[in-house]
Design a protein around this motif. Structure first.
Motif, mmCIF file in Angstrom:
data_model
loop_
_atom_site.group_PDB
_atom_site.id
_atom_site.type_symbol
_atom_site.label_atom_id
_atom_site.label_comp_id
_atom_site.label_asym_id
_atom_site.label_seq_id
_atom_site.Cartn_x
_atom_site.Cartn_y
_atom_site.Cartn_z
ATOM 1 N N VAL A 1 -0.050 0.994 -9.869
ATOM 2 C CA VAL A 1 -0.141 -0.322 -9.847
ATOM 3 C C VAL A 1 0.961 -1.346 -10.070
ATOM 4 C CG1 VAL A 1 -0.624 -2.496 -12.291
ATOM 5 C CG2 VAL A 1 -1.800 -0.257 -11.723
ATOM 6 N N ILE A 2 2.788 -0.036 -10.156
ATOM 7 C CA ILE A 2 3.222 -0.576 -9.636
ATOM 8 C C ILE A 2 3.814 -1.060 -8.681
ATOM 9 C CG2 ILE A 2 5.966 0.097 -10.003
ATOM 10 C CD1 ILE A 2 5.183 1.446 -12.469
ATOM 11 N N ARG A 3 3.407 -0.115 -8.476
ATOM 12 C CA ARG A 3 3.737 -0.118 -6.496
ATOM 13 C C ARG A 3 2.792 -1.456 -6.097
ATOM 14 N NH1 ARG A 3 -0.427 3.412 -5.056
ATOM 15 N NH2 ARG A 3 -1.541 1.473 -4.038
ATOM 16 N N MET A 4 1.342 -1.901 -6.327
ATOM 17 C CA MET A 4 0.992 -2.631 -5.879
ATOM 18 C C MET A 4 1.838 -4.125 -5.762
ATOM 19 S SD MET A 4 -3.224 -2.123 -7.056
ATOM 20 C CE MET A 4 -3.466 -0.299 -6.721
ATOM 21 N N GLY B 1 0.665 -1.102 0.098
ATOM 22 C CA GLY B 1 0.060 -0.134 0.147
ATOM 23 C C GLY B 1 1.021 1.467 0.431
ATOM 24 N N TYR B 2 -0.242 2.410 0.342
ATOM 25 C CA TYR B 2 0.898 3.414 0.499
ATOM 26 C C TYR B 2 2.487 3.607 1.240
ATOM 27 C CZ TYR B 2 -3.732 4.496 -1.332
ATOM 28 O OH TYR B 2 -4.842 4.345 -1.791
ATOM 29 N N GLU B 3 2.082 2.805 2.193
ATOM 30 C CA GLU B 3 3.171 2.763 3.184
ATOM 31 C C GLU B 3 4.324 2.646 2.191
ATOM 32 O OE1 GLU B 3 1.827 -1.060 3.309
ATOM 33 O OE2 GLU B 3 0.477 0.946 3.426
ATOM 34 N N ARG C 1 -4.334 -1.160 -2.300
ATOM 35 C CA ARG C 1 -3.680 -2.753 -1.975
ATOM 36 C C ARG C 1 -4.542 -4.117 -3.094
ATOM 37 N NH1 ARG C 1 -0.477 -4.705 1.503
ATOM 38 N NH2 ARG C 1 0.665 -3.159 3.470
ATOM 39 N N PRO C 2 -4.318 -4.815 -3.643
ATOM 40 C CA PRO C 2 -5.163 -5.572 -4.611
ATOM 41 C C PRO C 2 -6.401 -6.262 -3.960
ATOM 42 C CG PRO C 2 -2.900 -5.938 -5.787
ATOM 43 C CD PRO C 2 -3.528 -4.694 -3.519
ATOM 44 N N ASN C 3 -7.580 -6.395 -4.139
ATOM 45 C CA ASN C 3 -8.628 -7.163 -3.767
ATOM 46 C C ASN C 3 -8.343 -8.123 -4.317
ATOM 47 O OD1 ASN C 3 -10.586 -9.039 -3.623
ATOM 48 N ND2 ASN C 3 -12.194 -6.732 -2.627
ATOM 49 N N TRP C 4 -7.134 -9.760 -4.532
ATOM 50 C CA TRP C 4 -7.346 -10.587 -5.197
ATOM 51 C C TRP C 4 -8.792 -11.302 -5.790
ATOM 52 C CZ3 TRP C 4 -2.884 -10.159 -7.283
ATOM 53 C CH2 TRP C 4 -1.675 -9.718 -6.245
#
Length: 345
Positions: free
Chosen positions: A47-50, A13-15, A253-256
């Motif tokens: 999307v890169i961050r995730m 996530g953003y952190e 964060r992605p919801n898988w």
């Protein structure tokens, strides 16, 4: 100013967006070092961050500094670069690494900043307009008078597509997701604007072009792809350049489970069906095109000449300090923003 960069050590996530000291790079032969004054933010950066951006894994891996575009002043040049001098105002593209106070890139990835653009506008120009240009002029090739349907018409790429559609002589129907975006799409030149928050999207799309569309440009993914294809006319082309609706709107964060379900529901296009329908489906990812030197130079030269002629204008820009990069990611993921977001070191 202390040299810094945003670094992501692993997906999350953003952190995961950490601001760290940077050893200012020394430009190699054929390279130029730029002190950035503004850096474009794109949804792809999130999307890169995730950890879900394929070319980021392929070209860099972890850790990674995101960012595809920037504007600033030349700080130094490498051997063999004779047409740029320190102090020159430039905008540029890079395959990752843009979220940085200093960046060294090959000379061919830099272009002069038109006098019509300030540094923030210039930093937010290349990615969206190159994406729109490639989609419309390299893939779709619409004839004058063609009807084109543009999703997210008040966003970065969407507003660029609306403007380029007008340059191509097309009738442009733009779709926006909320009422506060309608005027932006109109100001960019859309002939018809559909506000899907207050009217039935596909009924309005049919009313605007009863014979179907020559081109539909869609970065939403599964939420609209099936109907986007269904609303093509004969010889129509569906251009796909993203899958935003599969990604989270909040939380970072992605919801898988949602990702898996959306992947299963994503349309698969049978070549026999395409042949019988007399239609085409084309798709691309801009990050794989940066090594196409001739294409990059030709595209940017045409785009910047249209800026200088007053035929293209930069979309609205919202600025964030570099140390508020997480807030910029939250904003662009929310889907409520208009135009471009930029980071200012």
């Amino acid at each position: 100013m202390t040299a810094r960069k945003v670094l992501i050590h692993r997906a999350g996530g953003y952190e995961r967006l950490t601001l760290e000291p940077l050893a200012v790079p020394v430009p190699k032969a054929g390279e130029v070092l730029v002190a950035t004054e503004a850096i474009g933010v794109n949804y792809a950066d999130c999307v890169i961050r995730m950890g879900l951006y394929a070319s980021a894994k392929e070209y860099v891996g972890w850790p990674i500094t995101p960012g595809f575009e920037f504007a600033g002043t030349v700080a130094a040049v490498g051997e063999g670069v004779s047409d740029l001098a320190p102090g020159a105002r430039v905008l540029g593209v890079t395959r990752f690494g843009g979220y940085s106070t200093h960046i060294a890139v090959p000379r061919h990835q830099l272009f002069p900043v038109p006098s019509q653009l300030d540094m923030a506008q210039a930093a937010g120009f290349p990615t969206v307009f190159l994406t729109a240009y490639y989609a419309l002029f390299e893939l779709a090739h619409p004839r004058p008078g063609a009807s084109i349907l543009v999703h997210s018409a008040a966003g970065g790429v969407g507003s660029a597509l609306v403007q380029l559609g007008r340059i191509a002589g097309c009738r442009v129907v733009g779709i926006v997701g909320s009422s506060h975006k309608v005027e932006t799409a109109r100001a960019m030149g859309a002939d018809v604007v559909i506000d899907k928050s207050s009217e039935d999207l596909w009924k309005a799309a049919e009313k605007a072009s009863p014979q179907g569309y020559d081109v539909v440009l869609d970065a939403n993914g599964v939420s609209t792809l099936r109907q986007s294809y269904a609303h093509l006319g004969s010889t129509g082309k569906l251009i796909i350049y993203g899958f935003h609706s599969m990604m989270p709107r909040r939380g970072g964060r992605p919801n898988w489970l949602k990702l898996a379900w959306d992947w299963l529901r994503t349309p698969r296009y049978n070549p026999l069906t395409l042949t019988n329908d007399n239609t085409s489906v084309l798709a691309f990812n801009l990050s794989y095109l940066f090594d196409q030197h001739a294409l990059l130079t030709e595209s940017m030269t045409r785009l910047l000449s249209w800026v200088e002629e007053g035929r293209l204008v930069a979309p609205p820009v919202k600025r964030f300090p570099l140390d508020q990069v997480a807030e910029a990611h939250r904003a662009i993921e929310s889907g409520t923003t208009v135009g471009k977001l930029v980071l200012v070191p």
